[in-house]
Motif scaffolding. Structure first.
Motif, PDB file in Angstrom:
ATOM      1  N   ALA A 156       0.828  -1.212   0.000  1.00 25.51           N
ATOM      2  CA  ALA A 156       0.000   0.000   0.000  1.00 25.51           C
ATOM      3  C   ALA A 156       0.860   1.258   0.000  1.00 25.51           C
ATOM      4  N   LEU A 157       1.869   1.300   0.853  1.00 28.51           N
ATOM      5  CA  LEU A 157       2.757   2.460   0.912  1.00 28.51           C
ATOM      6  C   LEU A 157       3.591   2.582  -0.358  1.00 28.51           C
ATOM      7  N   THR A 158       4.074   1.460  -0.856  1.00 25.96           N
ATOM      8  CA  THR A 158       4.906   1.475  -2.062  1.00 25.96           C
ATOM      9  C   THR A 158       4.150   2.062  -3.238  1.00 25.96           C
ATOM     10  N   HIS A 159       2.962   1.565  -3.502  1.00 25.78           N
ATOM     11  CA  HIS A 159       2.173   2.061  -4.641  1.00 25.78           C
ATOM     12  C   HIS A 159       1.760   3.519  -4.436  1.00 25.78           C
ATOM     13  N   SER A 160       1.402   3.895  -3.217  1.00 24.00           N
ATOM     14  CA  SER A 160       0.971   5.267  -2.961  1.00 24.00           C
ATOM     15  C   SER A 160       2.113   6.256  -3.167  1.00 24.00           C
ATOM     16  N   ILE A 161       3.303   5.908  -2.683  1.00 23.55           N
ATOM     17  CA  ILE A 161       4.463   6.790  -2.833  1.00 23.55           C
ATOM     18  C   ILE A 161       4.869   6.911  -4.299  1.00 23.55           C
ATOM     19  N   LEU A 162       4.880   5.786  -5.010  1.00 22.53           N
ATOM     20  CA  LEU A 162       5.259   5.832  -6.425  1.00 22.53           C
ATOM     21  C   LEU A 162       4.252   6.633  -7.248  1.00 22.53           C
ATOM     22  N   LEU A 163       2.969   6.477  -6.928  1.00 21.48           N
ATOM     23  CA  LEU A 163       1.944   7.248  -7.655  1.00 21.48           C
ATOM     24  C   LEU A 163       2.062   8.747  -7.381  1.00 21.48           C
ATOM     25  N   ALA A 164       2.468   9.087  -6.157  1.00 26.87           N
ATOM     26  CA  ALA A 164       2.587  10.499  -5.803  1.00 26.87           C
ATOM     27  C   ALA A 164       3.680  11.207  -6.593  1.00 26.87           C
ATOM     28  N   HIS A 165       4.595  10.457  -7.208  1.00 21.75           N
ATOM     29  CA  HIS A 165       5.683  11.049  -7.991  1.00 21.75           C
ATOM     30  C   HIS A 165       5.359  11.119  -9.482  1.00 21.75           C
ATOM     31  N   LEU A 166       4.162  10.695  -9.874  1.00 20.88           N
ATOM     32  CA  LEU A 166       3.807  10.713 -11.294  1.00 20.88           C
ATOM     33  C   LEU A 166       3.164  12.044 -11.679  1.00 20.88           C
ATOM     34  N   PHE A 167       3.321  12.410 -12.952  1.00 16.32           N
ATOM     35  CA  PHE A 167       2.593  13.530 -13.533  1.00 16.32           C
ATOM     36  C   PHE A 167       1.380  12.957 -14.266  1.00 16.32           C
ATOM     37  N   PHE A 168       0.278  13.700 -14.233  1.00 13.04           N
ATOM     38  CA  PHE A 168      -0.949  13.231 -14.868  1.00 13.04           C
ATOM     39  C   PHE A 168      -1.373  14.192 -15.966  1.00 13.04           C
ATOM     40  N   CYS A 169      -1.953  13.619 -17.018  1.00  9.70           N
ATOM     41  CA  CYS A 169      -2.386  14.408 -18.167  1.00  9.70           C
ATOM     42  C   CYS A 169      -3.667  15.181 -17.827  1.00  9.70           C
ATOM     43  N   THR A 170      -4.064  16.034 -18.765  1.00 18.56           N
ATOM     44  CA  THR A 170      -5.286  16.812 -18.540  1.00 18.56           C
ATOM     45  C   THR A 170      -6.522  15.922 -18.458  1.00 18.56           C
ATOM     46  N   GLN A 171      -6.469  14.748 -19.096  1.00 15.72           N
ATOM     47  CA  GLN A 171      -7.560  13.779 -18.986  1.00 15.72           C
ATOM     48  C   GLN A 171      -7.452  13.095 -17.623  1.00 15.72           C
ATOM     49  N   HIS A 172      -8.408  13.342 -16.725  1.00 15.26           N
ATOM     50  CA  HIS A 172      -8.295  12.809 -15.371  1.00 15.26           C
ATOM     51  C   HIS A 172      -9.595  12.147 -14.906  1.00 15.26           C
ATOM     52  N   ALA A 173     -10.321  11.551 -15.845  1.00 12.97           N
ATOM     53  CA  ALA A 173     -11.558  10.839 -15.513  1.00 12.97           C
ATOM     54  C   ALA A 173     -11.254   9.364 -15.263  1.00 12.97           C
ATOM     55  N   ILE A 174     -11.652   8.869 -14.092  1.00 10.88           N
ATOM     56  CA  ILE A 174     -11.447   7.473 -13.710  1.00 10.88           C
ATOM     57  C   ILE A 174     -12.758   6.718 -13.931  1.00 10.88           C
ATOM     58  N   PRO A 175     -12.763   5.682 -14.779  1.00 10.14           N
ATOM     59  CA  PRO A 175     -14.015   4.969 -15.108  1.00 10.14           C
ATOM     60  C   PRO A 175     -14.442   3.971 -14.026  1.00 10.14           C
ATOM     61  N   HIS A 176     -14.370   4.395 -12.775  1.00  7.02           N
ATOM     62  CA  HIS A 176     -14.771   3.555 -11.641  1.00  7.02           C
ATOM     63  C   HIS A 176     -15.424   4.444 -10.596  1.00  7.02           C
ATOM     64  N   PHE A 177     -15.943   3.815  -9.531  1.00  7.83           N
ATOM     65  CA  PHE A 177     -16.499   4.590  -8.427  1.00  7.83           C
ATOM     66  C   PHE A 177     -15.478   4.776  -7.313  1.00  7.83           C
ATOM     67  N   TYR A 178     -14.241   4.340  -7.541  1.00  7.42           N
ATOM     68  CA  TYR A 178     -13.161   4.494  -6.571  1.00  7.42           C
ATOM     69  C   TYR A 178     -11.855   4.680  -7.339  1.00  7.42           C
ATOM     70  N   CYS A 179     -10.805   5.051  -6.640  1.00  3.96           N
ATOM     71  CA  CYS A 179      -9.497   5.269  -7.264  1.00  3.96           C
ATOM     72  C   CYS A 179      -8.791   3.930  -7.435  1.00  3.96           C
ATOM     73  N   ASP A 180      -8.765   3.464  -8.663  1.00  8.12           N
ATOM     74  CA  ASP A 180      -8.168   2.167  -8.989  1.00  8.12           C
ATOM     75  C   ASP A 180      -6.755   2.389  -9.522  1.00  8.12           C
ATOM     76  N   ILE A 181      -5.822   1.571  -9.081  1.00  9.09           N
ATOM     77  CA  ILE A 181      -4.421   1.787  -9.447  1.00  9.09           C
ATOM     78  C   ILE A 181      -4.184   1.624 -10.938  1.00  9.09           C
ATOM     79  N   SER A 182      -4.819   0.652 -11.565  1.00  3.83           N
ATOM     80  CA  SER A 182      -4.615   0.453 -13.000  1.00  3.83           C
ATOM     81  C   SER A 182      -5.162   1.626 -13.800  1.00  3.83           C
TER      82      SER A 182
END
Length: 328
Positions: A156-182
């Motif tokens: 959990a910590l590993t994935h959260s820390i690695l995701l926090a270092h990513l840049f995200f594009c202007t498209q930021h719609a997640i096709p789920h009802f929760y934040c899915d890692i994939s």
């Protein structure tokens, strides 16, 4: 990708299960009902185990922790989904999304490790009964439980820390009802090879190892039980594992449906439906599965709900009193 094509976003959009207003009202009522059943059902299991002297054993100790983890697991996503439907505001903050992902991974992983610990408990009880009191002593149970809580934080910590270092594009719609890692990795503009590698490595360790231990435990249990001379003894031994096996099959079946089958743009709704089974339905059914065929648990629930200050909850008793009186 150049820096000019990257952006620092402050929120994501959770598209949910449906964009139709009439369907959203139906989904709100359905998910609110399932969430309340999940919380109340698992809370009753915890209260029954904590208040009844007949349930002070390692199996019920792990079950109480599993119920607590299930309450927290569903609470990490469903309330936010209900708020989004009610307010018609589908956004979740960047920090909120990463935080939700952390708790979903940590609590889902805790369920996984607890199921392995419960399988080991059944293995010791059936295959090494003379050593059970020593092997599954209160001190060892607390140690196993502490290890489960500690280990589940690693992915959990590993994935959260690695995701926090990513840049995200202007498209930021997640096709789920929760934040899915994939889904989050697909939205990233920066290099995600390390993230994807850690998903594979940590998934292989923290998913397949507990599952392998469960399979090995039940292989040993089956071998030992088939050696019993008495049919009644074989049936009693197998019946003690029935509820746990049902939960294991439901948990891993839904988990594999979410993360192991390849997804595509045509399978978004299918993936969302499978996620509902994993995040909502499985935690909701666990209290019923563990109480339907457990005479001691049903007795404890009757005594608990019979107390005057819990009379309003007594309406749920028929749901926990269905089924046979076989021991679990």
């Amino acid at each position: 990708m150049g820096q000019e094509n990257r952006t620092s976003i402050s929120e994501f959009i959770l598209l949910g299960l449906s964009e139709q207003p009439d369907q959203q009202r139906l989904l709100f009522g359905l998910f609110l009902t399932m969430y309340l059943i999940t919380v109340v059902g698992n809370l009753l299991i915890i209260l029954a185990i904590g208040s009844d002297s007949h349930l002070q054993s390692p199996m019920y100790f792990f079950l109480a922790n599993l119920s607590f983890a299930d309450i927290c697991f569903t609470s990490a996503s469903i309330p936010k989904m209900l708020v989004n439907i009610e307010t018609q505001h589908q956004t979740i903050s960047y920090v909120g999304c990463i935080t939700q992902l952390y708790f979903l991974l940590a609590l889902g992983g805790l369920d996984n490790l607890l199921l392995a610990a419960m399988a080991y408990d059944r293995y010791v009880a059936i295959c090494r009964p003379l050593h059970y009191a020593t092997t599954m002593s209160p001190q060892n149970c607390v140690l196993i439980m502490s290890m489960c809580w500690a280990l589940t934080n690693i992915p959990a910590l590993t994935h959260s820390i690695l995701l926090a270092h990513l840049f995200f594009c202007t498209q930021h719609a997640i096709p789920h009802f929760y934040c899915d890692i994939s889904a989050l990795l697909k939205l990233a503009c920066s290099d995600t090879h390390l993230n994807e590698l850690m998903v594979i490595i940590l998934g292989a360790i923290f998913l397949t190892v507990p599952l392998a231990l469960i399979i090995l435990s039940y292989a040993c249990i089956t071998s030992a039980v088939l050696g019993f001379s008495s049919p009644e003894g074989r049936w009693k031994a197998f019946s003690t594992c029935g509820s746990h096996l049902t939960v294991v099959l439901l948990f891993y079946g839904s988990l594999m449906g979410v993360y192991l089958f390849p997804s595509s743009s045509d399978s978004v709704r299918r993936d969302s439906a499978t996620s509902v089974l994993y995040i909502v339905v499985t935690p909701m059914l666990n209290p019923f599965i563990y109480s339907l065929r457990n005479r001691d648990m049903k007795g404890a629930l009757r005594r608990l709900l019979g107390k005057s200050h819990l009379i309003p909850l007594a309406m749920l008793l028929p749901f926990f009193s269905l089924g046979t009186n076989a021991q679990c």
